[in-house]
Write an enzyme that holds these catalytic residues in place. Structure first.
Site, short mmCIF file in Angstrom:
data_model
loop_
_atom_site.label_atom_id
_atom_site.label_comp_id
_atom_site.label_asym_id
_atom_site.label_seq_id
_atom_site.Cartn_x
_atom_site.Cartn_y
_atom_site.Cartn_z
N ASP A 17 0.86 -1.17 0.00
CA ASP A 17 0.00 0.00 0.00
C ASP A 17 0.91 1.23 0.00
O ASP A 17 2.11 1.12 0.25
CB ASP A 17 -0.89 -0.04 1.25
CG ASP A 17 -1.67 1.23 1.46
OD1 ASP A 17 -2.39 1.64 0.53
OD2 ASP A 17 -1.54 1.83 2.54
N ASP A 19 -0.26 5.19 0.96
CA ASP A 19 -0.55 6.12 2.06
C ASP A 19 -0.66 5.37 3.39
O ASP A 19 -1.46 4.44 3.53
CB ASP A 19 -1.86 6.86 1.80
CG ASP A 19 -1.77 7.81 0.61
OD1 ASP A 19 -0.80 8.57 0.54
OD2 ASP A 19 -2.68 7.79 -0.24
N ASP A 180 -1.55 -0.73 6.00
CA ASP A 180 -1.80 -0.17 7.33
C ASP A 180 -3.27 -0.12 7.69
O ASP A 180 -3.63 0.37 8.77
CB ASP A 180 -1.23 1.25 7.41
CG ASP A 180 -2.02 2.23 6.54
OD1 ASP A 180 -2.11 1.98 5.32
OD2 ASP A 180 -2.56 3.20 7.09
#
Length: 235
Positions: A17, A19, A180
């Protein structure tokens, strides 16, 4: 999920991922979302509310934050967010608006140096936004497959990972999704790849574990070590 079902000589795909995982863009995400809501005469969401939807494609994220608005209003919010984010980035530059987390580049270098490891990206960013991050940080050539919101349903739909596996020819048993948010973990589980959560991003560890994270790593060195153990180098 075990990576031992395949031969250690088989290629490995580690999908990241962006961001909250590779770059910390929270300040400008929160500011841009607030500006978009204010421009429409709406009360901005809290910082926690905004960060809770990071990882989703922008229309889906705005739809959750502004439930009940009609399609035209939601479209205006989406465009307002894009304009505000672009303005913030133009003011301070992509590197300052989305700095790499400590240890991110060393981890990418470590993994990219291994012949059997391939790297990819699966992000809720647009293709343009992803290209800007890659250019700003000099990450051209690191990632063999780049999957973004322009081409797929929003996370946690597994389409991004399925496309990355198809492009690289890597078996799901030899792939991991590093993210995250709970959306990353749910997407990984739906695609049959190893879900690896990171503790430095925007969703708390308890939420990542509830979404199915196999492990939640505290920092990039721990992530490197875990990947090395799970996906052993060829003898």
């Amino acid at each position: 999920m075990s990576a031992d079902a395949a031969s250690p000589a088989d290629p490995v795909l580690v999908i990241f991922d962006v961001d909250g995982t590779l770059v910390d863009s929270q300040a400008h995400i929160v500011q841009a979302m607030a500006a978009a809501f204010l421009a429409e005469g709406l009360t901005p969401p809290s910082r926690a509310q905004t960060l809770s939807i990071v990882g989703l494609s922008l229309p889906q994220a705005v739809g959750l934050l502004a439930a009940g608005l009609d399609a035209a209003q939601l479209d205006s919010l989406v465009e307002g967010y894009k304009d505000a984010y672009a303005g913030l980035r133009a003011t301070v530059g992509s590197v300052d608006s989305s700095p790499l987390y400590p240890g991110a580049r060393a981890t990418l270098d470590h993994l990219a140096a291994q012949d059997h490891v391939l790297l990819g990206v699966a992000t809720g960013k647009s293709r343009r936004g992803l290209a800007q991050v890659i250019e700003a940080h000099g990450l051209e050539g690191y990632f063999l497959t780049l999957q973004c919101a322009d081409d797929h349903p929003s996370k946690p739909h597994p389409a991004m990972i399925a496309a990355a596996l198809a492009e690289t020819g890597v078996a799901a048993a030899r792939a991991a999704m590093v993210g995250d948010t709970s959306y990353d973990m749910e997407m990984a589980r739906a695609a049959g790849v190893m879900p690896l959560g990171v503790a430095w991003g925007y969703h708390p560890e308890v939420q990542l574990r509830a979404a199915g994270a196999a492990q939640v790593l505290p920092d990039f060195p721990a992530l490197r070590a875990h990947i090395d153990i799970c996906f052993r180098r060829p003898a």
